[in-house]
Enzyme design. Structure first.
Site, mmCIF file in Angstrom:
data_model
loop_
_atom_site.group_PDB
_atom_site.id
_atom_site.type_symbol
_atom_site.label_atom_id
_atom_site.label_comp_id
_atom_site.label_asym_id
_atom_site.label_seq_id
_atom_site.Cartn_x
_atom_site.Cartn_y
_atom_site.Cartn_z
ATOM 1 N N ALA A 126 0.841 -1.203 0.000
ATOM 2 C CA ALA A 126 0.000 0.000 0.000
ATOM 3 C C ALA A 126 0.872 1.247 0.000
ATOM 4 O O ALA A 126 1.272 1.751 1.058
ATOM 5 C CB ALA A 126 -0.939 -0.027 1.212
ATOM 6 N N PRO A 130 -4.415 8.854 -3.505
ATOM 7 C CA PRO A 130 -5.193 9.549 -4.541
ATOM 8 C C PRO A 130 -4.400 10.688 -5.195
ATOM 9 O O PRO A 130 -4.521 10.928 -6.382
ATOM 10 C CB PRO A 130 -6.416 10.071 -3.784
ATOM 11 C CG PRO A 130 -6.586 9.116 -2.647
ATOM 12 C CD PRO A 130 -5.207 8.671 -2.262
ATOM 13 N N GLY A 133 0.925 9.176 -7.072
ATOM 14 C CA GLY A 133 1.189 7.884 -7.698
ATOM 15 C C GLY A 133 2.671 7.790 -7.980
ATOM 16 O O GLY A 133 3.427 7.147 -7.255
ATOM 17 N N TRP A 158 -5.608 2.240 -5.551
ATOM 18 C CA TRP A 158 -5.002 1.329 -6.531
ATOM 19 C C TRP A 158 -4.229 0.216 -5.827
ATOM 20 O O TRP A 158 -3.158 -0.184 -6.285
ATOM 21 C CB TRP A 158 -4.075 2.070 -7.503
ATOM 22 C CG TRP A 158 -4.794 3.059 -8.354
ATOM 23 C CD1 TRP A 158 -4.717 4.413 -8.276
ATOM 24 C CD2 TRP A 158 -5.726 2.764 -9.405
ATOM 25 N NE1 TRP A 158 -5.559 4.984 -9.212
ATOM 26 C CE2 TRP A 158 -6.173 3.999 -9.914
ATOM 27 C CE3 TRP A 158 -6.227 1.576 -9.962
ATOM 28 C CZ2 TRP A 158 -7.108 4.085 -10.952
ATOM 29 C CZ3 TRP A 158 -7.141 1.658 -10.985
ATOM 30 C CH2 TRP A 158 -7.571 2.901 -11.474
ATOM 31 N N ARG A 268 -3.546 -20.913 -40.541
ATOM 32 C CA ARG A 268 -4.494 -20.116 -41.341
ATOM 33 C C ARG A 268 -3.937 -19.944 -42.755
ATOM 34 O O ARG A 268 -2.756 -19.623 -42.920
ATOM 35 C CB ARG A 268 -4.658 -18.744 -40.668
ATOM 36 C CG ARG A 268 -5.469 -17.757 -41.433
ATOM 37 C CD ARG A 268 -6.926 -17.848 -41.058
ATOM 38 N NE ARG A 268 -7.701 -16.813 -41.734
ATOM 39 C CZ ARG A 268 -9.001 -16.675 -41.579
ATOM 40 N NH1 ARG A 268 -9.656 -17.492 -40.769
ATOM 41 N NH2 ARG A 268 -9.649 -15.735 -42.217
ATOM 42 N N GLN A 337 -3.129 -8.432 -34.501
ATOM 43 C CA GLN A 337 -3.274 -8.097 -35.920
ATOM 44 C C GLN A 337 -3.217 -9.364 -36.788
ATOM 45 O O GLN A 337 -4.007 -9.516 -37.719
ATOM 46 C CB GLN A 337 -2.159 -7.114 -36.314
ATOM 47 C CG GLN A 337 -2.417 -6.362 -37.592
ATOM 48 C CD GLN A 337 -3.557 -5.349 -37.461
ATOM 49 O OE1 GLN A 337 -3.946 -4.968 -36.358
ATOM 50 N NE2 GLN A 337 -4.120 -4.943 -38.584
ATOM 51 N N GLY A 341 -9.890 -10.597 -37.295
ATOM 52 C CA GLY A 341 -11.049 -10.326 -36.433
ATOM 53 C C GLY A 341 -11.025 -11.128 -35.141
ATOM 54 O O GLY A 341 -11.426 -10.643 -34.078
ATOM 55 N N GLU A 364 3.892 0.065 -10.623
ATOM 56 C CA GLU A 364 5.275 -0.056 -10.102
ATOM 57 C C GLU A 364 6.255 0.850 -10.859
ATOM 58 O O GLU A 364 7.391 0.474 -11.133
ATOM 59 C CB GLU A 364 5.732 -1.516 -10.111
ATOM 60 C CG GLU A 364 5.063 -2.300 -8.993
ATOM 61 C CD GLU A 364 5.526 -3.727 -8.913
ATOM 62 O OE1 GLU A 364 6.744 -3.954 -8.875
ATOM 63 O OE2 GLU A 364 4.656 -4.615 -8.874
#
Ligand code: COS
Length: 385
Positions: A126, A130, A133, A158, A268, A337, A341, A364
């Site tokens: 911890a 807020p 960071g 976070w 493919r 890519q 799809g 981190e």
């Protein structure tokens, strides 16, 4: 099949190769049927599963021995290749207790580490607030001395494993000096009066994450790790070790993306030939393989340097994290890519990897923080020469 030739590099001892192969075989079997529908439960199950099998032992050192950074990196790389959440659960057992391993007294180490390294307790780190960071020196959560106790007031956010952790390493302002000089580290068990989880945060690669609030939360002075005012250096010392493991997780994701891409381009067909026959596809595959090896070299250089006794690997670990997380993002994007799809379809592995990798360039120490660290070291070396 995933490339394992890197295990023959001189950075490793024979035990490392054996460890990586055994963990790989275990993960391929034990993690394939993991249910991730409930994140909290999945993390608890993973910690218990890995703890029972002995795979959490490298995450801490109850006897005060040095952490073996190469083993930590190999663990994260291997787990990330199989299951992002398993990597997360492993990583947090290490990061959450890193300050106890590195800076704790024998009593502090003896209380928590045998539990976290067998999966009987879950840990968290911890640090972030807020309003701070990247700028850790600006942390505002206070620990005010009151007799034999400290009283905690403020918020952390976070916090990975927030809400499910049994023990937190907490950084708080004790006021010994301004900025970085005024922070101290504490071990704080969950469930104390005045300690509450005020929000659970949802992110693109789901895992337990929370905002914590401390309101007149009392902890004994014996909960302090190291000395008063050393909290910033303790945090940085822990991050020195664990940032190279973040890079290793990114490497694991990238290796998996390359495996998936190789499968795709060989199975493919386009105009009756495998995709791989297209030279442009071969170019992408070559770039991916190159980025992976270059990342691995930086990561295992950092880990080997630390394991060889270097007191600090700030520059090496910053380079490893910056390069490997950025390159893994590119490798995974290429894999998406090459899948067409299918690459953006839920349930397809590369779509999951695409979400898994993003946060590693932020947590981190974001990529630009790593650049700051590297540049400062370069200028210091220049002035020293
Ligand atoms: N190990 C030991 N000591 C360190 C250290 C390290 N890796 N890095 C810095 N220190 C020491 C410095 O030597 C300095 O000591 P002195 O005052 O005795 O000279 C002190 O700590 C302050 O260092 P510095 O002046 O570099 O502090 P800054 O406030 O400028 O911080 C950055 C620099 C931005 C690099 C630091 O705040 C950082 O790493 N931020 C990112 C934090 C992060 O990773 N957040 C994510 C939280 S976990 S998800």
């Amino acid at each position: 099949m995933t490339d394992k030739t890197f295990l023959n590099w001189p950075f490793f001892e024979e035990r490392h190769g054996m460890y990586a192969r055994e963990l790989d075989a275990w993960a391929a079997d034990a993690l394939k049927a993991m249910d991730h529908s409930d994140n909290d439960q999945a993390c608890r199950d993973l910690v218990r599963l890995m703890g029972d099998a002995g795979w959490l032992m490298p995450t801490s050192a109850p006897d005060g021995a040095l952490l073996d950074v190469r083993t930590l990196c190999l663990s994260r790389e291997t787990l990330a290749r199989h299951d992002g959440l398993a990597d997360f659960a492993f990583a947090m057992q290490g990061l959450g207790t890193g300050a106890i391993s590195l800076f704790g007294t024998p009593a502090q180490r003896g209380e928590w580490l045998p539990l976290t390294q067998t999966g009987k307790a879950i840990s968290a780190f911890a640090l972030t607030e807020p309003q701070s960071g990247s700028d850790v020196a600006n942390s505002t959560l206070t620990a005010t001395r009151d007799g034999n106790d400290y009283i905690l007031n403020g918020e952390k956010t976070w916090i990975s494993n927030g809400g499910i952790a049994d023990v937190y390493t907490l950084f708080a302002r004790t006021g010994d000096g301004p900025g970085a000089q005024g922070l101290s580290a504490f071990v704080v068990p969950a469930g104390l009066p005045g300690f509450e989880v005020v929000e659970r945060l949802q992110v693109i690669a789901p895992h337990p994450l929370a905002t914590l609030r401390f309101s007149d939360c009392r902890i004994p002075a014996s909960a302090m790790l190291g000395e008063s005012g050393q909290g910033f250096k303790i945090a940085m010392g822990v991050l020195d070790v664990f940032r190279s493991t973040v890079a290793a997780a990114a490497l694991g994701f990238a290796r998996r993306a390359l495996d998936e891409a190789l499968h795709r381009v060989t199975t493919r067909h386009v105009q009756s030939a495998p995709l791989f026959d297209l030279q442009m596809v071969q170019g992408h595959i070559a770039d991916m393989a190159l980025d992976i090896d270059a990342s691995a070299l930086l990561i295992y250089r950092a880990a080997w340097t630390k394991d060889s006794g270097a007191p600090r690997i700030t520059r090496e670990t910053a380079m490893a994290k910056l390069f490997s997380t950025d390159q893994a993002q590119k490798v995974i994007d290429k894999a998406v890519q090459l899948h067409g799809g299918d690459g953006v379809r839920h349930g397809v592995k590369v779509e999951e990897l695409y979400r898994d990798i993003r946060a590693l360039r932020i947590y981190e120490g974001a990529s630009d923080v790593q650049r700051v660290v590297i540049a400062r070291q370069a200028i210091a070396d220049h002035h020293g020469s």
